[in-house]
Scaffold this active site. Sequence first.
Site, short mmCIF file in Angstrom:
data_model
loop_
_atom_site.label_atom_id
_atom_site.label_comp_id
_atom_site.label_asym_id
_atom_site.label_seq_id
_atom_site.Cartn_x
_atom_site.Cartn_y
_atom_site.Cartn_z
N SER A 201 -7.28 -10.40 -8.10
CA SER A 201 -6.20 -10.67 -7.15
C SER A 201 -5.68 -12.09 -7.38
O SER A 201 -6.43 -13.06 -7.23
CB SER A 201 -6.70 -10.54 -5.72
OG SER A 201 -5.77 -11.17 -4.85
N HIS B 64 -4.00 -7.47 -9.59
CA HIS B 64 -3.81 -7.09 -8.19
C HIS B 64 -2.88 -8.10 -7.51
O HIS B 64 -3.13 -9.31 -7.54
CB HIS B 64 -5.17 -7.05 -7.51
CG HIS B 64 -5.20 -6.49 -6.13
ND1 HIS B 64 -5.31 -5.14 -5.87
CD2 HIS B 64 -5.14 -7.10 -4.92
CE1 HIS B 64 -5.32 -4.94 -4.56
NE2 HIS B 64 -5.22 -6.13 -3.95
N ASP C 2 -1.13 -9.06 -3.90
CA ASP C 2 -1.21 -8.84 -2.46
C ASP C 2 0.08 -9.27 -1.78
O ASP C 2 0.40 -10.47 -1.72
CB ASP C 2 -2.38 -9.65 -1.89
CG ASP C 2 -3.72 -9.06 -2.28
OD1 ASP C 2 -3.94 -7.88 -1.97
OD2 ASP C 2 -4.52 -9.77 -2.91
N MET D 195 2.07 -9.70 1.57
CA MET D 195 1.82 -9.83 3.03
C MET D 195 3.09 -10.29 3.73
O MET D 195 3.75 -11.22 3.26
CB MET D 195 0.73 -10.87 3.27
CG MET D 195 -0.56 -10.53 2.56
SD MET D 195 -1.78 -11.83 2.83
CE MET D 195 -3.15 -11.20 1.86
N HIS E 244 -0.52 -4.18 -3.84
CA HIS E 244 -1.11 -3.82 -2.55
C HIS E 244 -0.19 -4.31 -1.43
O HIS E 244 -0.11 -5.51 -1.17
CB HIS E 244 -2.51 -4.48 -2.47
CG HIS E 244 -3.24 -4.26 -1.20
ND1 HIS E 244 -4.38 -4.96 -0.86
CD2 HIS E 244 -3.02 -3.41 -0.15
CE1 HIS E 244 -4.82 -4.56 0.32
NE2 HIS E 244 -4.00 -3.63 0.77
N MET F 126 0.68 -5.00 2.18
CA MET F 126 0.19 -5.17 3.55
C MET F 126 1.41 -5.53 4.40
O MET F 126 1.56 -6.66 4.87
CB MET F 126 -0.88 -6.27 3.58
CG MET F 126 -2.20 -5.80 2.99
SD MET F 126 -3.26 -7.16 2.47
CE MET F 126 -2.58 -7.43 0.86
N MET G 118 -10.81 -1.28 2.21
CA MET G 118 -10.80 -2.72 2.51
C MET G 118 -12.19 -3.13 2.98
O MET G 118 -12.74 -2.54 3.92
CB MET G 118 -9.78 -3.06 3.61
CG MET G 118 -8.33 -3.06 3.18
SD MET G 118 -7.93 -4.11 1.75
CE MET G 118 -8.45 -5.74 2.32
N ASP H 10 -11.77 -3.88 -2.00
CA ASP H 10 -10.99 -5.12 -1.96
C ASP H 10 -11.47 -6.04 -0.84
O ASP H 10 -11.36 -5.71 0.34
CB ASP H 10 -9.52 -4.73 -1.74
CG ASP H 10 -8.57 -5.91 -1.83
OD1 ASP H 10 -9.00 -7.03 -2.08
OD2 ASP H 10 -7.35 -5.67 -1.63
#
Length: 216
Positions: free
Chosen positions: A8, A33, A35, A37, A66, A68, A137, A175
């Site tokens: 990540s 990866h 992330d 957000m 990913h 979120m 998660m 993760d």
Amino acid sequence: MSKLVSPSILSADFGNLQKEIEMLNGSLADWIHLDIMDGVFVPNISFGLPVVKAVYKLSVKPLDVHLMIVNPEKYIDRFCKAGASILTVQYEACVHLHGIIQQIKSLGMKAGVSLNPHTPVSSVENVINDIDLLLVMSVNPGFGGQKFIPKSLDRIRQAKELIRQTGSGAQIEVDGGIYLENAGAVYSAGADILVSGNAIFSTADPQDYIKKLKLI
Ligand code: DX5
Ligand code: ZN
């Protein structure tokens, strides 16, 4: 099935992103990866489409994105165009999860669904045969460098059992809070792909750390 590692970049040095991606290109990492957000679904804001595009240009590895974020269905085609190969949405953020999975797959990406630590694994039983990736998660999403929640090992075993019972082809990704010290237990519980951020990017030799995670 061989073990996969998806570093990540949340913990990477964004001032030297090119160098960081080149480091990952030269490592045994399988995916990268990313992330995303939004400050709404999770109490933090990370980065968005321009960064995904920049990483895509530099990376020789598939991008494991990913999300979120709330209302992920609004952004699926844009993340596809930005270079995502695997697109994972949070179960808790999707009212029409089945439709969102079909939308992701219709664009040629692998579809993933991620479960927060409190969400029962059985919540995805009606879509388990439609997805490529089930992300368990092992911390509450929002921040890198958190402590692995021990109960996650049971949840990985439950995910493995659900996949076995249903004959699903989904892979299990885990993760949050993964280090060399617990990676073996996470693999043994049934994980196929380990995401690791802080552990990899805080060591002096990230490529060696990735290699050790692969060889565990
Ligand atoms: C947490 C993110 C993770 C995180 C993992 O919200 O989904 O991908 O970056 O980082 P570490 O390995 O630092 O827990
Ligand atoms: Zn993640």
